[in-house]
Motif scaffolding. Structure first.
Motif, PDB file in Angstrom:
ATOM      1  N   ALA A 172       0.613  -1.042   0.284  1.00 14.40           N
ATOM      2  CA  ALA A 172      -0.026  -0.347  -0.100  1.00 14.40           C
ATOM      3  C   ALA A 172       0.840   1.123  -0.225  1.00 14.40           C
ATOM      4  O   ALA A 172       0.695   2.017  -0.640  1.00 14.40           O
ATOM      5  N   GLN A 173       1.231   1.292   0.654  1.00 19.13           N
ATOM      6  CA  GLN A 173       3.100   2.529   1.166  1.00 19.13           C
ATOM      7  C   GLN A 173       4.416   2.442   1.023  1.00 19.13           C
ATOM      8  O   GLN A 173       4.870   1.078   2.066  1.00 19.13           O
ATOM      9  N   ARG A 174       5.500   3.142   1.139  1.00 14.92           N
ATOM     10  CA  ARG A 174       6.596   2.966   1.288  1.00 14.92           C
ATOM     11  C   ARG A 174       6.761   3.619   2.831  1.00 14.92           C
ATOM     12  O   ARG A 174       5.561   4.657   2.713  1.00 14.92           O
ATOM     13  N   VAL A 175       6.825   2.389   3.548  1.00 16.99           N
ATOM     14  CA  VAL A 175       6.980   3.158   5.317  1.00 16.99           C
ATOM     15  C   VAL A 175       7.063   5.359   5.485  1.00 16.99           C
ATOM     16  O   VAL A 175       6.766   5.473   5.801  1.00 16.99           O
ATOM     17  N   TRP A 176       8.625   5.198   4.339  1.00 17.89           N
ATOM     18  CA  TRP A 176       8.600   6.196   4.339  1.00 17.89           C
ATOM     19  C   TRP A 176       8.052   7.223   4.500  1.00 17.89           C
ATOM     20  O   TRP A 176       8.535   8.731   4.658  1.00 17.89           O
ATOM     21  N   PHE A 177       6.773   7.514   3.463  1.00 20.15           N
ATOM     22  CA  PHE A 177       6.003   8.228   3.235  1.00 20.15           C
ATOM     23  C   PHE A 177       4.846   8.671   4.194  1.00 20.15           C
ATOM     24  O   PHE A 177       4.229   9.723   4.268  1.00 20.15           O
ATOM     25  N   LEU A 178       5.041   7.765   5.789  1.00 15.85           N
ATOM     26  CA  LEU A 178       3.613   7.654   6.577  1.00 15.85           C
ATOM     27  C   LEU A 178       3.915   8.775   6.736  1.00 15.85           C
ATOM     28  O   LEU A 178       5.456   9.399   7.962  1.00 15.85           O
ATOM     29  N   LYS A 179       3.274   9.421   7.843  1.00 19.68           N
ATOM     30  CA  LYS A 179       3.293  10.659   8.859  1.00 19.68           C
ATOM     31  C   LYS A 179       2.769   9.594  10.416  1.00 19.68           C
ATOM     32  O   LYS A 179       1.408   8.862   9.678  1.00 19.68           O
ATOM     33  N   GLU A 180       3.040   9.753  11.643  1.00 18.05           N
ATOM     34  CA  GLU A 180       2.518   9.359  12.715  1.00 18.05           C
ATOM     35  C   GLU A 180       1.907  10.551  13.477  1.00 18.05           C
ATOM     36  O   GLU A 180       2.366  11.197  13.238  1.00 18.05           O
ATOM     37  N   THR A 181       0.328   9.706  13.849  1.00 18.98           N
ATOM     38  CA  THR A 181       0.087  11.371  14.567  1.00 18.98           C
ATOM     39  C   THR A 181      -0.456   9.815  15.397  1.00 18.98           C
ATOM     40  O   THR A 181      -1.725   8.978  15.958  1.00 18.98           O
ATOM     41  N   PRO A 182      -0.855  11.091  17.266  1.00 19.27           N
ATOM     42  CA  PRO A 182      -0.518   9.854  18.133  1.00 19.27           C
ATOM     43  C   PRO A 182      -2.496   9.933  18.667  1.00 19.27           C
ATOM     44  O   PRO A 182      -3.170  11.152  18.167  1.00 19.27           O
ATOM     45  N   SER A 183      -3.286   8.698  18.628  1.00 15.28           N
ATOM     46  CA  SER A 183      -4.736   8.655  18.999  1.00 15.28           C
ATOM     47  C   SER A 183      -5.144   7.623  20.317  1.00 15.28           C
ATOM     48  O   SER A 183      -4.308   7.144  20.329  1.00 15.28           O
ATOM     49  N   ILE A 184      -6.401   7.429  20.037  1.00 16.39           N
ATOM     50  CA  ILE A 184      -7.325   7.158  20.592  1.00 16.39           C
ATOM     51  C   ILE A 184      -7.702   6.009  20.399  1.00 16.39           C
ATOM     52  O   ILE A 184      -8.187   6.184  19.527  1.00 16.39           O
ATOM     53  N   ASP A 185      -8.280   4.984  20.709  1.00 13.04           N
ATOM     54  CA  ASP A 185      -9.198   3.757  20.158  1.00 13.04           C
ATOM     55  C   ASP A 185     -10.501   4.479  20.582  1.00 13.04           C
ATOM     56  O   ASP A 185     -11.136   5.361  20.976  1.00 13.04           O
TER      57      ASP A 185
END
Ligand code: SF4
Ligand code: FES
Length: 552
Positions: free
Chosen positions: A225-238
Motif C-alpha cells: 500500500a505504501q512505502r513506510v517512509w512516506f507515512l506520518k504518524e499521529t497519536p490517537s486513542i481507540d
C-alpha cells in the motif's frame, strides 16, 4: 520500582531494579543493544543470539575484584539478570564479532528482496545489516527457498524472510492462548506454519505483524500500500470501543493506511485487537456524508454549511411552539469537547432542552488476554469510545439526562425538535427511533452524522460530522481514564461536531462563531467546574526503534 544497584553497560552507569535483565536495563536507559527475539511482552528465549555481551562481575570472595562472568563466555544480555557492579560490553571486539557473525548467518538464506518488502524502512534486519553486516555476501551456494503462506484473514507469511525469532509463536501461546502457530522442520529447513486445519484467526492476530522484526509477517490490508517512509504518524486513542487503547494512525495524503498500537502498560500494553486495528475503513467509505443538506419542498438538497446551519436552527425553533421542548441525543462516539459545545448550543436554542446519551452498542462480554489474567489486555464488549465522557460533560453542565428509549417515546408528545448525533461506524438508528420519526407529527430533526443512513429520510437538515481520526478531542475509557487524541487527517465537507456546536451557538445567539480547538475547550471545561480536563495530557508519538526510544 525500587532501585537495587547499578551496572555499567558500554561505559554508561545504569541503575536497575530487582529482576531486570541487562538488556531491559539498557533499553530503559536508551542504550542500543541489538535484539530480535526479545520483547517486553513475551517470555525470554534468548534464541537469536545477537544481544550477546561480555560480562564481568565482582567476586565478593576476592575483595569484589571484577572477574569474567561464566568463565568469560559471551552471554545473552536479554536473559542475564543484572547484579550490582556488573560491567557489560556489547561494543567490545568479541561482542561485535558475534553480532557480525549472527548477521551473516541470518542473511545466508534471506532473499534480500528489500525493494519489494513492506517492512523496508522499519526492518531490524536492514538496520543491523547497516550497523554490523558485510557489504557483500560470501555465500555462493543456492539459497533455501521457502513459500509464501496465507495464514489467516489478516496475515500473510513470506517464510523465506523469517529469522526464526519465534516472537509470533510465543504470542499465540502466551497472549492469545490460541497456539495456532508453530515452528515446522529443523535446521535451515525450519519454517513458521499454522497447525494443520487451523488458521491464524484470533481477535488479536494483527499483533504478530507488529511483533515480526523483519518482513516475514505482513498485514494483508497494508500489503504494497505504501512505502513506510512516506507515512506520518499521529497519536490517537481507540475511537471504536471503550478500551481507550493507545494508537498511532499512519497516514499519507489525507488517507489512513494503517493503525498500530502505542505502548501504554496501564491500558493496552503493546497490543490492540483486530477490530480496532482494521475498523477504521469506514473513514474513507463512499457513504460518507460530504456536504450539508436542507429540506426544500420535501426533498433534501445539498447546501453550504452556513445556510444549512441557519435553516436548521430556524426549523428547530419552529418545532418549539406550544411549549414543546428540544431533544438532543449526544452519541457516545463523540468526544467530550464535541459534547460540551453541542450541549451549550442546545441550551442556547432551548434552555429546557432534554438530553439523552445515544445508544451504546454492547456485543457479548469483555474478554481478557491471556485468558483469565486479571491484569491482561482487555477486548471491550462496549463498542463506543466515550459513553462515560459524554455523561461526565453533561453532568458537569448540571444537566440531567433521560434514557435514549424514554426520549424516543416522548417524541410524539413533549419533544418538538430533535438534534440527533451519530458518528457510528455503521447504520445505527434503532427501529423504534425510525418508527417514531415515521409518524406525521414527528419533531423537526437536525441530523449530525458521518455516514448516509435511513435517518436521512427523516431529517429536515443534515450537517456532516467528522470521525475521531479527523479531529482532536478526549475520550474517557471503560476504566474512567481520560485520554486526549490528535487530528490525523482533514476531511472535505465535514466538520468536528464541536465546530458544529459552536456554529449553532453563534447562530442562536447572534454572535460570531468561534473556531473549534480541543485544547482550549478542555481549559474552558476545567474552568467551568470540570477540573479533571486541565490534566488531560496530549500524547506525543513515540518512535520505538527497539532499544532506542526517541520522542518527537
Ligand atoms: S515470522 Fe517473524 S516473528 Fe515469526 S519467527 Fe519469523 S521473524 Fe520471528
Ligand atoms: S538472544 Fe537476546 S535478544 Fe535474542
Amino acid at each position: 520500582m525500587e532501585a537495587m544497584g547499578s551496572i555499567t553497560i558500554n561505559g554508561v552507569r545504569c541503575d536497575f531494579s530487582p529482576g531486570q535483565t541487562i538488556l531491559q536495563v539498557a533499553n530503559a536507559h536508551g542504550l542500543s543493544i541489538p535484539q530480535y527475539c526479545y520483547h517486553d511482552g513475551l517470555s525470554i528465549v534468548a534464541s537469536c543470539r545477537i544481544c550477546l555481551g561480555e560480562i564481568w562481575s565482582p567476586n565478593p570472595r576476592a575483595g569484589n575484584a571484577l572477574e569474567p562472568y561464566m568463565g568469560g563466555k559471551l552471554m545473552p544480555t536479554c536473559q542475564t539478570v543484572a547484579s550490582d557492579g556488573m560491567v557489560v560490553h556489547t561494543d567490545s571486539p568479541k561482542a561485535v564479532a558475534n553480532q557480525k557473525s549472527v548477521m551473516e548467518y541470518l542473511l545466508i538464506n534471506h532473499p534480500l528482496d528489500c525493494p519489494v518488502c513492506d517492512q523496508a524502512g522499519e526492518c531490524l534486519l536492514q538496520d543491523y545489516s547497516f550497523e554490523f553486516g558485510r557489504g557483500v555476501s560470501r555465500f555462493e551456494e543456492d539459497k533455501v527457498k521457502q513459500p509464501k503462506k496465507d495464514l489467516g484473514p489478516h496475515v500473510y507469511l513470506y517464510a523465506d524472510r523469517c529469522i526464526m525469532c519465534t516472537r509470533c509463536v510465543r504470542f499465540t501461546r502466551e497472549v492469545t492462548g490460541t497456539s495456532e502457530l508453530m515452528v515446522l522442520g529443523r535446521g535451515n529447513r525450519n519454517e513458521i506454519d499454522v497447525f494443520p486445519g487451523l488458521a491464524l484467526d484470533n481477535e488479536l492476530s494483527g499483533n504478530v505483524v507488529d511483533l515480526c522484526p523483519v518482513g516475514a509477517l505482513l498485514d494483508k490490508d497494508f500489503l504494497f500500500a505504501q512505502r513506510v517512509w512516506f507515512l506520518k504518524e499521529t497519536p490517537s486513542i481507540d475511537g471504536l470501543t471503550s478500551s481507550g487503547d493507545n494508537l498511532s494512525i499512519h497516514h499519507n495524503d489525507n488517507r489512513v493506511h494503517r493503525v498500530k498500537p502505542r505502548e501504554n502498560l496501564a491500558v493496552n500494553k503493546w497490543w490492540i485487537s483486530d477490530e480496532v486495528r482494521f475498523g477504521w475503513s469506514f473513514v474513507h467509505s463512499p457513504d460518507r456524508l460530504a456536504s450539508a443538506f436542507r429540506r426544500q419542498h420535501g426533498v433534501l438538497v445539498e447546501s453550504d454549511s452556513p445556510r444549512a446551519t441557519r435553516e436548521a436552527l430556524a426549523s428547530l425553533r419552529a418545532g418549539l411552539d406550544a411549549g414543546k421542548r428540544l431533544g438532543i441525543v449526544l452519541s457516545p462516539m463523540l468526544s467530550c469537547e464535541d459534547a460540551w459545545h453541542l450541549a451549550k448550543a442546545a441550551l442556547a436554542i432551548n434552555p429546557v432542552a432534554v438530553f439523552a446519551l445515544g445508544p451504546v452498542p454492547v456485543q457479548g462480554q469483555d474478554r481478557t488476554y491471556p485468558p483469565g489474567d486479571p491484569n491482561g489486555f482487555v477486548v471491550r464488549a462496549e463498542k463506543a469510545p466515550n459513553a462515560r465522557g459524554v455523561a461526565r460533560v453533561l453532568k458537569g453542565l448540571g444537566l440531567k439526562t433521560v434514557a435514549f428509549e424514554a426520549l424516543v417515546k416522548d417524541l410524539a408528545s413533549g419533544i418538538g425538535s430533535l438534534i440527533l448525533t451519530g458518528n457510528y461506524p455503521s447504520d445505527w438508528a434503532p427501529d423504534a427511533l425510525l418508527r417514531a420519526l415515521d409518524r406525521k407529527d414527528r419533531p423537526r430533526v437536525l441530523l449530525i452524522d458521518t455516514l448516509r443512513s435511513r435517518l436521512l429520510n427523516h431529517a429536515d437538515a443534515v450537517l456532516p460530522g467528522s470521525t475521531w481520526i479527523e479531529k482532536a478531542g478526549t475520550f474517557e475509557n471503560a476504566s474512567g481514564r481520560l485520554q486526549a487524541f490528535e487530528q490525523a487527517i482533514t476531511v472535505e465537507g465535514a466538520r468536528a461536531e464541536g465546530q458544529i456546536g459552536l456554529d449553532l451557538l453563534a447562530a442562536a445567539t447572534g454572535g460570531s462563531p468561534g473556531l473549534f480547538n480541543a485544547a482550549e475547550t478542555r481549559l474552558a471545561m476545567a474552568e467551568a467546574g470540570l477540573p479533571e480536563f486541565a490534566d488531560v495530557a496530549v500524547p506525543r508519538v513515540e518512535v520505538r526503534h527497539e532499544a532506542e526510544m526517541v520522542r518527537l
